[in-house]
Design an enzyme around this catalytic site. Structure first.
Site, PDB file in Angstrom:
ATOM      1  N   LYS A   1      44.662  42.560  43.413  1.00  0.00           N
ATOM      2  CA  LYS A   1      44.253  41.174  43.193  1.00  0.00           C
ATOM      3  C   LYS A   1      44.361  40.398  44.506  1.00  0.00           C
ATOM      4  CE  LYS A   1      45.456  37.355  40.006  1.00  0.00           C
ATOM      5  NZ  LYS A   1      46.373  36.995  38.892  1.00  0.00           N
TER       6      LYS A   1
ATOM      7  N   SER B   1      44.299  35.488  34.861  1.00  0.00           N
ATOM      8  CA  SER B   1      43.586  35.247  36.099  1.00  0.00           C
ATOM      9  C   SER B   1      43.212  36.546  36.825  1.00  0.00           C
ATOM     10  CB  SER B   1      44.451  34.386  37.034  1.00  0.00           C
ATOM     11  OG  SER B   1      45.671  35.028  37.352  1.00  0.00           O
TER      12      SER B   1
ATOM     13  N   SER C   1      48.477  36.495  32.738  1.00  0.00           N
ATOM     14  CA  SER C   1      47.341  36.955  33.533  1.00  0.00           C
ATOM     15  C   SER C   1      47.249  38.463  33.684  1.00  0.00           C
ATOM     16  CB  SER C   1      47.390  36.311  34.928  1.00  0.00           C
ATOM     17  OG  SER C   1      47.268  34.910  34.819  1.00  0.00           O
TER      18      SER C   1
END
Length: 615
Positions: free
Chosen positions: A89, A163, A187
């Site tokens: 990420k 997210s 997330s």
């Protein structure tokens, strides 16, 4: 969103860790060729990716890995992730690569690998690219990025979840073997539920946050996405560990169980909310029924404190932590931020220092109620998300629908709990359904032990690959944790016997039943209450039935302290050659004891005493 592309299809799509290990065992010199094929299969037009490794960056990693293999004299045992490609990420640093947190105005070039990335590279893994996210990890939707919304891998009209949207997407499509996300409010779980993959949200402080752009430092956790629970557990152990450079890193106290009992007792919220999503409600009901069929006892608990704490993360003073984390970008260039994210961050200015302390007092009060509510249960099961929304719906209600996604996730880090999001089948509209198991801190391995069984019982396709789980995947053994001691018990501590409670009250979990090597004799000791046997190693002995129990390391000493003479704990050899700790007997007690070796085990001997005597 499936990768469009000028790229080629990788022959390694959907490979699990076991398959990667098998590949390199059979083709040990294929590292460059393999990774070139993987890299070449990835498309720059796929907005799940924000950055792909250049040829030079890939070569640098390969060269370093070859050096590590040379130092290991060609053995891959010290490099369990040798050549395995993974995604990160883009709020996690990789040395020499840009970190953007999905905000171009915030971008910088990282000077060093984040600790979790360094740990994984040290085990042989190769970073292949960085992934899209809700800007500054603020959101559970996957739409709050200037690089575009990451679409659901099953139906592009729906959101991917966030997210950690990009990390979930590339993993679900089998483009990498595993990926890293972060999880503050859910997330690392909501995207797993929306894309039919595993999302491991570890205990806070197990995986270091050094080199991770903070969202809420007190509640951030690096998370792991994988196609199987076994892979997620392996990666978490490789990535985790105490890091003195991270002020919120913690050492494992080694008091938690390594596995759930064979017939666990799991809590369910007394009031479930699905916001009118009948298909989600039906899918969760089906999952509960499967749990019952798998031997789980389900009992409802008052979910009020969970719900109240969940609401604090975005509708209380805790949101000011995000304002602090974003810092200069918000203060100097707010227009560079996603409008919804900017609005959330701006709301943090509405709170005072007094509000923050009141929020902490409330958090502590609710967290205590939550942990007390979970006492006596092995876990809590909830829907990973109560509903899912289309991209069009999300555009109309970006804050409300995001909040709905988090009612079963937002409280977890605030209450210092561990969590594991699991695939749970498909809804009637062909979208994935997911459940999440939640337990106290450091119960990560215990949740994984059950997750392995759950995934085996469902036998769903892997992510969005359409590939079936190969039976061999379920033969991958769980790593024996250094946080527990495996002990062989032979008599009064066996399941159902009078001293078994001395194990269970210390969170010990039965691993298996087996036998010793054929080098032992078993004796019924004289004048012991309750009756106890003595196991003695001899020449020309027999195999004796034993049970293996995993005791948390920190509880092992107190267990041993309760063992009376002439018994003690030593090392036992098992029939398959393993050596474990186990009960032994001092020789001085044997002359007064009765040889019961021919019974093959203590349970058979006790049954013989209780059997009626035939005339």
């Amino acid at each position: 969103m499936a990768a469009t592309s000028d790229s080629v299809t990788s022959p390694y799509r959907g490979f699990t860790l076991r398959e990667w290990q098998q590949h390199y065992r059979t083709a040990p010199d294929s590292l460059r060729t393999t990774l070139s094929l993987v890299s070449g299969s990835l498309s720059k037009t796929d907005n799940a990716w924000l950055y792909l490794a250049t040829a030079e960056q890939l070569e640098a990693q390969i060269t370093r890995l070859e050096t590590l293999r040379s130092q290991a004299e060609g053995s891959l045992s010290a490099l369990p992730l040798f050549g395995v490609p993974f995604a990160v990420k883009d709020n996690i640093d990789i040395a020499g690569w840009p970190t953007t947190a999905a905000c171009p105005a915030f971008a910088y070039t990282a000077q060093a690998d984040a600790t979790v990335v360094a740990n994984l590279k040290a085990k042989g893994a190769i970073v292949i690219g960085k992934t899209n996210l809700d800007q500054f990890a603020t959101g559970l939707v996957g739409t709050r990025s200037p690089f575009g919304a990451v679409r659901n891998t099953f139906n592009p009209q729906y959101v991917s979840g966030g997210s950690s949207s990009g990390s979930a997407s590339v993993l679900a499509r089998g483009l990498v073997a595993f990926s890293l996300g972060t999880d503050t409010a859910g997330s690392g779980r909501v995207p797993a539920g929306f894309n039919n993959i595993v999302g491991l949200k570890p205990t806070k402080g197990w995986l270091s946050n050094t080199g991770v752009v903070p969202a809420c430092r007190l509640n951030d956790a690096v998370s792991v996405f994988a196609l199987t629970v076994a892979d997620a557990q392996t990666v978490a152990h490789a990535a985790g560990g105490y890091d003195a450079a991270d002020t919120y890193s913690r050492k494992n106290p080694h008091t938690a169980p390594f596995a759930l009992p064979l017939q666990p007792r799991i809590a369910v919220p007394d009031r479930l909310e699905f916001f009118g999503d009948d298909l989600a409600e039906a899918a969760f009901s089906e999952a509960l029924e499967r749990l019952r069929q798998n031997g789980v006892t389900l009992e409802t608990i008052d979910f009020t404190p969970f719900r109240e704490l969940a609401g604090q993360l975005y509708y209380g003073a805790w949101v000011a932590e995000r304002t602090v984390a974003v810092g200069a970008v918000f203060e100097e260039n707010p227009e560079a931020m996603d409008p919804v994210v900017r609005g959330i961050v701006a709301s943090g200015l509405n709170y005072t220092a007094c509000d923050a302390w009141r929020a902490e007092y409330l958090r502590a009060e609710l967290a205590r109620k939550i942990n007390l509510a979970l006492e006596g249960f092995d876990a809590l099961v909830v829907p990973t998300s109560p509903t899912i929304r289309t991209l069009e719906e999300m555009a109309q209600e970006p804050v409300l629908y995001n909040s709905q996604f988090g009612i079963y996730t937002n409280f977890t880090n605030l209450a210092d709990l561990s969590a594991l999001a699991l695939p749970a089948g498909m809804r009637a509209d062909s979208l994935p359904a997911g459940i999440t198991l939640i337990a106290p801190a450091w119960h990560d391995d215990a949740l994984a032990s059950f997750g392995r069984q759950w995934q085996r019982s469902l036998n769903l396709p892997l992510g969005a690959t359409g590939l079936a789980v190969k039976p061999e995947e379920f033969m991958v053994s769980a790593p024996l944790s250094p946080a527990c001691v495996r002990v062989a018990v032979v008599g009064a501590h066996l399941t159902g016997m009078p001293l078994n409670f001395q194990l269970t009250r210390r969170n010990a979990v039965r691993a298996e039943q087996t036998t010793t090597a054929a080098r032992y004799k078993l004796y019924a000791l004289a004048n012991t209450t309750p009756p106890k046997p003595g196991l003695v190693r001899v020449e020309g002995g027999s195999a004796i039935i034993v049970e293996l129990w995993d005791i948390p390391l920190a509880r092992f000493g107190e267990f041993v302290a309760e063992i009376p003479a002439p018994l003690g704990i030593g090392s036992l050899e098992l029939a398959d050659g393993r050596t474990v700790k186990g009960f032994i007997c001092e020789p001085w007690a044997i002359p007064d004891a009765t040889d019961i070796t021919h019974f093959g085990g203590w349970r058979s001997y006790i049954q013989s005493l209780n059997s009626p005597v035939k005339s």
